[in-house]
Design a protein around this motif. Structure first.
Motif, short mmCIF file in Angstrom:
data_model
loop_
_atom_site.label_atom_id
_atom_site.label_comp_id
_atom_site.label_asym_id
_atom_site.label_seq_id
_atom_site.Cartn_x
_atom_site.Cartn_y
_atom_site.Cartn_z
N GLY A 263 0.86 -1.34 -0.14
CA GLY A 263 0.06 -0.06 0.10
C GLY A 263 0.79 1.20 -0.07
N VAL A 264 1.79 1.15 0.77
CA VAL A 264 2.65 2.37 0.77
C VAL A 264 3.32 2.85 -0.40
CG1 VAL A 264 5.02 3.28 1.90
CG2 VAL A 264 3.02 2.33 3.28
N GLN A 265 4.04 1.67 -1.04
CA GLN A 265 4.64 1.77 -2.46
C GLN A 265 3.55 2.30 -3.52
OE1 GLN A 265 8.00 -0.98 -3.31
NE2 GLN A 265 6.64 -2.10 -1.90
N LEU A 266 2.50 1.77 -3.38
CA LEU A 266 1.24 1.95 -4.40
C LEU A 266 1.07 3.46 -4.37
CD1 LEU A 266 -0.65 0.93 -6.67
CD2 LEU A 266 -2.32 0.39 -4.66
N GLY A 267 0.53 3.92 -3.12
CA GLY A 267 0.22 5.26 -2.98
C GLY A 267 1.30 6.35 -3.77
N GLY A 268 2.58 5.93 -3.34
CA GLY A 268 3.74 6.85 -3.84
C GLY A 268 3.66 6.94 -5.34
N ALA A 269 3.55 5.82 -6.13
CA ALA A 269 3.51 5.58 -7.48
C ALA A 269 2.45 6.27 -8.30
CB ALA A 269 3.82 4.19 -7.94
N VAL A 270 1.36 5.93 -7.80
CA VAL A 270 0.13 6.46 -8.44
C VAL A 270 -0.30 7.79 -8.33
CG1 VAL A 270 -2.47 5.79 -8.94
CG2 VAL A 270 -0.82 4.03 -8.36
N LYS A 271 0.13 8.45 -7.25
CA LYS A 271 -0.12 9.92 -7.07
C LYS A 271 0.69 10.73 -8.24
CE LYS A 271 3.98 11.02 -4.83
NZ LYS A 271 4.78 12.14 -5.00
N ASN A 272 1.82 10.21 -8.47
CA ASN A 272 2.31 11.06 -9.50
C ASN A 272 1.70 10.83 -10.93
OD1 ASN A 272 4.72 11.57 -7.83
ND2 ASN A 272 5.63 9.71 -8.25
N VAL A 273 1.05 9.94 -11.20
CA VAL A 273 0.01 10.02 -12.33
C VAL A 273 -0.72 10.94 -12.19
CG1 VAL A 273 -1.12 8.57 -14.15
CG2 VAL A 273 1.22 7.79 -13.18
N LEU A 274 -1.60 10.78 -11.24
CA LEU A 274 -2.66 11.50 -10.96
C LEU A 274 -2.34 13.04 -10.96
CD1 LEU A 274 -4.53 9.09 -8.44
CD2 LEU A 274 -5.00 9.57 -10.97
N ALA A 275 -1.31 13.42 -10.49
CA ALA A 275 -0.90 14.78 -10.27
C ALA A 275 -0.70 15.36 -11.86
CB ALA A 275 0.51 14.78 -9.55
N VAL A 276 -0.28 14.49 -12.58
CA VAL A 276 -0.22 14.74 -14.16
C VAL A 276 -1.78 15.31 -14.73
CG1 VAL A 276 0.26 14.49 -16.36
CG2 VAL A 276 1.92 13.59 -14.60
N ALA A 277 -2.45 14.29 -14.06
CA ALA A 277 -3.94 14.88 -14.74
C ALA A 277 -4.57 15.88 -14.01
CB ALA A 277 -4.84 13.64 -14.15
N THR A 278 -4.19 16.13 -12.70
CA THR A 278 -4.91 17.38 -12.23
C THR A 278 -4.09 18.46 -12.75
OG1 THR A 278 -3.34 17.18 -10.29
CG2 THR A 278 -5.49 16.49 -10.24
N GLY A 279 -2.81 18.72 -13.07
CA GLY A 279 -2.01 19.65 -13.66
C GLY A 279 -2.75 20.10 -14.96
N VAL A 280 -3.06 18.89 -15.73
CA VAL A 280 -3.75 19.17 -17.08
C VAL A 280 -4.81 19.82 -17.00
CG1 VAL A 280 -4.78 18.06 -19.13
CG2 VAL A 280 -2.39 17.44 -18.32
N SER A 281 -5.91 19.59 -15.96
CA SER A 281 -7.15 19.93 -16.08
C SER A 281 -6.93 21.76 -15.36
CB SER A 281 -7.75 19.45 -14.94
OG SER A 281 -9.00 20.14 -14.30
N PRO B 259 -6.69 -1.00 3.05
CA PRO B 259 -7.40 0.47 2.92
C PRO B 259 -7.13 1.50 3.54
CG PRO B 259 -8.88 -1.49 3.59
CD PRO B 259 -7.67 -2.00 3.20
N ARG B 260 -6.78 1.10 4.76
CA ARG B 260 -6.11 2.21 5.80
C ARG B 260 -5.16 3.01 5.31
NH1 ARG B 260 -6.42 -1.15 11.14
NH2 ARG B 260 -5.28 -2.62 9.78
N THR B 261 -4.16 2.07 4.76
CA THR B 261 -2.97 2.74 4.26
C THR B 261 -3.00 3.92 3.24
OG1 THR B 261 -1.66 0.90 4.63
CG2 THR B 261 -0.70 2.50 3.00
N LEU B 262 -4.05 3.55 2.28
CA LEU B 262 -4.40 4.58 1.23
C LEU B 262 -5.39 5.61 1.55
CD1 LEU B 262 -5.13 1.65 -1.60
CD2 LEU B 262 -3.13 2.80 -0.95
N ILE B 263 -5.79 5.79 2.77
CA ILE B 263 -6.54 7.02 3.17
C ILE B 263 -5.50 7.66 4.05
CG2 ILE B 263 -8.62 6.37 2.67
CD1 ILE B 263 -9.14 5.76 5.59
N GLY B 264 -4.27 7.26 4.59
CA GLY B 264 -3.44 7.72 5.22
C GLY B 264 -2.17 8.74 4.61
N LEU B 265 -1.15 8.80 5.07
CA LEU B 265 -0.19 9.62 4.58
C LEU B 265 0.38 9.46 3.35
CD1 LEU B 265 1.91 10.37 7.93
CD2 LEU B 265 0.54 12.17 6.82
N ALA B 266 0.60 8.04 3.20
CA ALA B 266 1.07 7.78 2.02
C ALA B 266 0.13 7.30 0.72
CB ALA B 266 1.86 6.20 2.39
N GLY B 267 -0.96 7.55 1.05
CA GLY B 267 -2.03 7.45 0.11
C GLY B 267 -2.78 8.91 -0.12
N MET B 268 -3.65 9.10 0.69
CA MET B 268 -4.54 10.56 0.44
C MET B 268 -3.65 11.53 0.64
SD MET B 268 -8.24 11.56 1.78
CE MET B 268 -7.73 11.49 3.59
#
Length: 329
Positions: free
Chosen positions: A180-198, A230-239
């Motif tokens: 979970g900690v690795q997943l949150g750190g990887a996916v957020k970078n892709v989503l940040a590109v999306a919000t930047g485009v928006s 799922p608690r990881t993904l609403i914590g510091l390393a996720g949300m």
């Protein structure tokens, strides 16, 4: 006090090394660039990547990997994900007993998680730990308050990392969920590109909030298939990391997306950022990972297609908005 090797003398590695050095640990900061090393040791500052932040006397830069890791109690990698495999392979002769990383992304060759690279290349595998959470290097370097998560295969190693980093301005929380900690750190970078485009398209705060929220839903769906807590993904390393990276212009991934939304080509957008944009590479690996596990991730997929030149920013938005209605949960 411990002796710690931090491999990677970019802004992130330097900031983390500074925290450890300020806590009176002996720190080796390694870079393959000998001229950069000399400049750091001469000035007491990493003027190339973290200007204005004085480094403690307990920190010494080196271009000699053996000098850095030979007598260290543990090693912390802070290199781009594209270089992770190479650096881990170079560590094999030293058989490090404890290895941590603050790299956020998926592995370039396999598209898998970074702990899999360590398992494959180091025998016997060391105690492993991953450090992640909502942080910008410049703020860490200036001593502003921050909190992160450390997940480890070894409770003792996690506790030692907490003790090494802990100060009145820096706090670590432990978490056993490496996936979970690795997943949150990887996916957020892709989503940040999306919000930047928006935001580059001028679509407003409503759209940004929708992208962040639905992006978190994408992370959660994939996390569920991979066995993340799922608690990881609403914590510091996720949300926490997702909110930071998607909403603040210190984020390289967000700035890259902003440039694309304003009409820049991919090459122009990368040049405008001037340093590693993890989301630009991770998008393809994430797309493949989601396909392998048959997880629907439309925002992440749109970023991948945009970077492949299959759609332009405007079409990406239209396709997301025109998807068939469905329940939120």
């Amino acid at each position: 006090m411990s002796t710690i090797a931090v491999l990677g003398a970019g802004a992130w590695g330097t900031a983390l090394a500074k925290v450890l050095g300020d806590n009176a640990h002996a720190v080796w900061l390694w870079s393959r660039d000998s001229e950069h090393v000399e400049a750091i040791n001469r000035s007491g500052e990493n003027r190339r990547h973290l200007p204005g932040c004085s480094l403690p006397a307990t920190l010494r830069a080196t271009a000699d990997l053996e000098e850095a890791v030979g007598d260290s109690d543990w090693i912390l990698l802070a290199v781009p994900s594209a270089a992770f495999r190479e650096i881990v392979a170079r560590l094999a002769p030293y058989a490090p007993p404890r290895l941590a990383w603050a790299t956020k992304g998926l592995e370039a060759e396999s598209g898998g998680f970074l702990h899999g690279v360590v398992d494959k290349l180091l025998s016997p595998p060391p105690a492993m730990a991953v450090l992640s959470g909502p942080t910008f290097a410049a703020e860490i370097g200036r001593g502003l308050p921050a909190a992160m998560t450390v997940a480890s295969t070894c409770e003792r190693f996690a506790a030692d990392m907490v003790a090494a980093f802990h100060s009145e301005r820096f706090r670590l929380y432990t978490n056993p969920d490496m996936i979970g900690v690795q997943l949150g750190g990887a996916v957020k970078n892709v989503l940040a590109v999306a919000t930047g485009v928006s935001d580059g398209l001028g679509l407003g705060a409503n759209a940004r909030a929708a992208l962040v929220t639905r992006g978190l839903a994408e992370i959660s769906r994939l996390g569920d298939r991979l066995g993340a807590d799922p608690r990881t993904l609403i914590g510091l390393a996720g949300m926490g990391d997702l909110l930071l990276t998607c909403t603040d212009d210190q984020s390289r991934n967000r700035r890259f997306g902003l440039a694309l939304g304003r009409g820049a080509t991919i090459a122009e957008a990368l040049e405008s950022v001037g340093s590693t944009v993890e989301g630009a590479r991770t998008a393809g690996e994430l797309y493949s990972l989601a396909a392998t596990y048959e997880v629907e991730m439309p925002i992440s997929a749109a970023v991948h297609r945009l970077l492949q030149g299959e759609i332009d920013p405007g079409l990406a938005v239209r396709e997301l908005m025109e998807r068939a209605p469905k329940p939120e949960l």
